[in-house]
Design an enzyme around this catalytic site. Structure first.
Site, PDB file in Angstrom:
ATOM      1  N   GLU A 161     -15.857  28.142  10.039  1.00  0.00           N
ATOM      2  CA  GLU A 161     -15.575  28.292   8.609  1.00  0.00           C
ATOM      3  C   GLU A 161     -16.776  28.666   7.742  1.00  0.00           C
ATOM      4  OE1 GLU A 161     -13.531  24.883   7.072  1.00  0.00           O
ATOM      5  OE2 GLU A 161     -11.847  25.135   8.424  1.00  0.00           O
ATOM      6  N   GLU A 357      -7.881  24.847  14.267  1.00  0.00           N
ATOM      7  CA  GLU A 357      -7.728  23.546  13.592  1.00  0.00           C
ATOM      8  C   GLU A 357      -6.410  23.526  12.841  1.00  0.00           C
ATOM      9  OE1 GLU A 357     -10.813  22.226  10.865  1.00  0.00           O
ATOM     10  OE2 GLU A 357     -12.362  22.878  12.264  1.00  0.00           O
TER      11      GLU A 357
HETATM   12  C1  BGC Z   1     -13.463  21.492   8.857  1.00  0.00           C
HETATM   13  C2  BGC Z   1     -13.522  20.104   9.443  1.00  0.00           C
HETATM   14  C3  BGC Z   1     -12.927  19.110   8.465  1.00  0.00           C
HETATM   15  C4  BGC Z   1     -11.480  19.481   8.235  1.00  0.00           C
HETATM   16  C5  BGC Z   1     -10.730  18.550   7.298  1.00  0.00           C
HETATM   17  C6  BGC Z   1     -12.161  21.812   8.185  1.00  0.00           C
HETATM   18  O1  BGC Z   1     -12.390  22.572   7.066  1.00  0.00           O
HETATM   19  O2  BGC Z   1     -13.777  22.456   9.835  1.00  0.00           O
HETATM   20  O3  BGC Z   1     -14.856  19.813   9.745  1.00  0.00           O
HETATM   21  O4  BGC Z   1     -13.067  17.801   8.886  1.00  0.00           O
HETATM   22  O5  BGC Z   1     -11.413  20.765   7.682  1.00  0.00           O
HETATM   23  O6  BGC Z   1     -11.280  18.585   6.019  1.00  0.00           O
END
Ligand code: BGC
Length: 447
Positions: A161, A357
């Site tokens: 990101e 993610e």
């Molecule tokens: C990030 C993580 C973070 C998650 C939840 C993502 O933007 O890569 O490190 O914990 O979001 O906020």
């Protein structure tokens, strides 16, 4: 132990070879801060008032010492792959790489594919993304890691990101390194993208054949049909989505953005050739869409962040949706919309996609809200596959409750609960749900 949840109807089957996994990052779980050099996040959290609960990641989940227990949790889940990040300041410290050697060995022995991210925001103190040289330094560090782990690691992620790291860390100052440069933060974006391109080359030079990046993306919904709202939403879409995906996938910045990047026009052109080094796959981190309208001349609270009044857009609430403990709206179909939109926007230039993610923050062990969130998003992902998007994997954020950046330990994203006093791990109901989903996906259909 609450691990007994069952989805009501089975999640449809994903294509053969689909990669199921979970994600974490070094700074958020490892701890053992004394066994590595400091990162900008150590410096940032040492400043009073930066982290909501005043905590630091010095111990976090103590994964550095408990990685065997955590790999056993991964094996118990039955995931194909584990996305973790390598801490650059740890690699720069004596013996630091040995930890990743041990972790990778443990994963391989458990039958879980290691998928390292080479930068997840924990830049060594002394380096600065506003400096071009940081990109070259990153490529050198990547070569060292690839040399050491490349015999057992096949799949690599360069950066996590860069959009969030630029926006939150350099433009708004709510993440490390705490700069409030607004649009003067753009060089940090360019240098991260350049670092990515140089890292792709370094990884390939070391024999890697499966390289991607993890970018945060989400649909942008205009607050209304009013032209001022539409214009503001387009601008937000450009900042979050196109400014990072366009150069990577098309070798161009969106119109008007290239001129804002550091160096001469020819220099930026030459950098874009490096940045657009073809990828084997494209990682998408998806949490929620954003509703955006014209500026309203006032500060706005948004997902734990205060947005200053002078921005050329304002973020509005998405009404009529459940929200997570973080206040983020739950909109699974946003994932289908995002992916089909990407396919339409980038066509053949979009390589296979992996969701690197997806997850949500909720309290409690009996976390049926998390199950509903994940179940809805996995189904939405399947609809994107049915619509013809080439999706190859899905990683839940996150395996463990962890150090959630400026929120400290107040936001819990894990499938596994961590008691931060005792460091005891307890699988939540969602852990059982994901384990069952994976088992269901592997069952050979009858007939
Ligand atoms: C990030 C993580 C973070 C998650 C939840 C993502 O933007 O890569 O490190 O914990 O979001 O906020």
């Amino acid at each position: 132990m609450a691990t007994d949840a069952r989805p009501t109807t089975p999640v449809p089957r994903f294509p053969d070879g689909f990669l199921w996994g979970v994600s974490t990052s070094a700074h958020q779980i490892e701890g053992a801060a004394g066994l590595r050099g400091p990162s900008v996040w150590d410096a940032f959290t040492a400043e009073p008032g930066r982290v909501r609960d005043g905590s630091t990641a010095a111990v976090a989940c103590d994964h550095y010492h408990r990685y065997r227990e955590d790999v056993a949790l991964l094996a118990g889940l039955g995931v194909d792959a584990y996305r973790f990040s390598v801490s650059w300041p740890r690699v720069d410290s004596p013996g630091g790489l040995d930890f990743y050697d041990r972790l990778v060995d443990e994963l391989c022995a458990a039958g879980v594919r290691p998928v390292p991210t080479l930068f997840h925001w924990d830049l060594p103190v002394g380096l600065d993304w506003l400096e071009r040289d940081t990109a070259a330094r990153f490529a050198e560090y990547v070569s060292v890691v690839a040399e050491r782990l490349g015999d057992r690691v096949g799949k690599w992620i360069t950066l996590n990101e860069p959009a969030e790291h630029t926006l939150l860390g350099h433009a708004l100052g709510v993440h490390a390194p705490g700069r409030e440069l607004l649009f003067d933060a753009l060089p940090a974006a360019h240098h991260q993208l350049l670092a990515h391109g140089l890292a792709v080359r370094a990884l390939r030079a070391a024999g890697a054949t499966d390289v991607g990046i993890a970018n945060s993306h989400g649909p942008t919904w205009p607050a209304s049909d009013d032209p001022a709202d539409r214009e503001a939403a387009d601008f937000y879409d450009l900042l979050l989505n196109r400014m990072f995906a366009d150069p990577l996938l098309t070798g161009r910045y969106p119109e008007g953005v290239g001129e804002l990047m550091p160096g001469s026009a020819e220099g930026v052109e030459a950098d874009l050739e490096v940045i657009a080094e073809p990828l084997d796959w494209y990682g998408v981190n998806y949490y929620a869409p954003t509703r955006v309208g014209a500026p309203q001349g006032a500060e706005i609270e948004f997902g734990g962040v205060t947005l200053p009044a002078e921005l050329p857009f304002s973020v509005r609430r998405i009404e009529g949706r459940p929200v997570t403990d973080f206040g983020w709206p739950v909109v699974p179909e946003g994932l289908t919309e995002l992916l089909t939109g990407f396919r339409d926007r980038y066509g053949d230039r979009l390589p296979p996609v992996v969701i690197t993610e997806n997850g949500c923050s909720y309290e409690g062990l009996d976390d049926h809200d998390r199950i509903a969130y994940l179940d809805g998003h996995v189904r939405a992902l399947h609809r994107a596959v049915e619509a013809g998007v080439d999706v190859r994997g899905y990683f839940v954020w996150s395996l463990l409750d962890n150090f959630e950046w400026a929120e400290g330990y107040a936001r819990r994203f894990g499938l596994v609960h961590v008691d931060f006093e005792t460091l005891r791990r307890t699988p939540k109901a969602s852990y059982g749900w994901f384990r069952d989903l994976l088992a269901g996906q592997r069952r050979v259909p009858v007939g």
